[in-house]
Design an enzyme around this catalytic site. Sequence first.
Site, short mmCIF file in Angstrom:
data_model
loop_
_atom_site.label_atom_id
_atom_site.label_comp_id
_atom_site.label_asym_id
_atom_site.label_seq_id
_atom_site.Cartn_x
_atom_site.Cartn_y
_atom_site.Cartn_z
N ARG A 237 -32.78 19.22 12.46
CA ARG A 237 -31.79 18.16 12.66
C ARG A 237 -31.48 18.07 14.15
O ARG A 237 -31.29 19.08 14.83
CB ARG A 237 -30.50 18.46 11.89
CG ARG A 237 -30.60 18.20 10.38
CD ARG A 237 -30.70 16.73 10.08
NE ARG A 237 -30.72 16.44 8.66
CZ ARG A 237 -31.82 16.28 7.92
NH1 ARG A 237 -33.02 16.43 8.50
NH2 ARG A 237 -31.75 15.98 6.64
N GLU A 266 -30.52 8.43 15.02
CA GLU A 266 -31.83 7.91 14.67
C GLU A 266 -31.70 6.54 14.02
O GLU A 266 -30.97 6.42 13.02
CB GLU A 266 -32.56 8.88 13.73
CG GLU A 266 -32.82 10.24 14.33
CD GLU A 266 -33.40 11.24 13.36
OE1 GLU A 266 -33.84 12.31 13.80
OE2 GLU A 266 -33.41 10.95 12.12
N HIS A 285 -39.33 11.34 13.82
CA HIS A 285 -38.96 11.88 12.51
C HIS A 285 -40.07 11.63 11.48
O HIS A 285 -39.83 11.10 10.39
CB HIS A 285 -37.64 11.28 12.03
CG HIS A 285 -36.88 12.20 11.12
ND1 HIS A 285 -35.51 12.33 11.14
CD2 HIS A 285 -37.31 13.06 10.15
CE1 HIS A 285 -35.13 13.20 10.22
NE2 HIS A 285 -36.22 13.67 9.61
#
Length: 319
Positions: A237, A266, A285
Amino acid sequence: MNHIVFLDGYTINPGDLTWQTLEALGHFTVYDRTAPEEVLQRASEAEILIVNKTRLQRQHFEALPALRLVCVAATGYDGVDVQAAADHGVTVCNCAGYSSRAVAQLVASLLLEVADAVGTYVQRNSEGMWCDSPDFCYTLTPRMELVGKRMAIVGFGNIGRAVANVMRPFGLQLFAVTSKHADQLPVDVSPIGLEEAFATCDVVSLNCPLTASNRAFVNAALLAKANPRLILINTARGALVDEQAVADALHTDRMLAYCADVLTQEPPLPTCPLLSAPRAYITPHIGWATPEARSRILAILEANIRGFIAGTPQNVVRP
């Protein structure tokens, strides 16, 4: 018939997979994306709600009396107020373990990019650099052999263990920052403290969940004590690190590299300090998102819902 709503299904299935298994479980509605202001209207009749990154907070549980189950289509569930769910009698399940191998593979890819600069050489050669070289080879930066280097894995759950398995053949000395006792670790993985890991290891990989107590634990104070040749990898994270502190360490050569597949926000703002920091290797990601891993998410979602309907919920997360 169970009313099932998936609020943000696009990243799980952009069209290459089928929703058939979930459609067989009840009245199934899927939205590609759901804005915060659309959550309550779209979930108003849902008994079972599936979310990936859509946030569910106390006000949502207060306003959704029909809701009985939330399935998080991911491992991390920090976007769901689990305490509020429990207070309103809502069970929360996640999809633990679906992405372990995929994420571990990306950890290796990021580390190898720092060690070997393959992407940089490919780009430079496409621009003609090798053609212009006076020698049969050229070197932009020294390559790094991983054999004998020290690597600490922070968090030794499913993904942390998978990272160790992927890294083992490279000959790294492996350590774990974990609450697990030494006899619960593989024989070649030694327990180590957090500060000692940052101070003595060449590579630190973050593979722990985000909690209220560890938010931004990688901060300026910890980095000031760290090995100045540290390669820090974060596929967990973004909020585990103070991004400005990491960027400052890179700008002042107090860290060799920061590799991250996650950021605090994000998608990020263009002003995110890591996007312009030297030796910051940032991917969007993607660690979890192989077709195989996404298929496993759908299988676990089906099993979670079937288990809940049968009165035997699985993968339950609690406050």
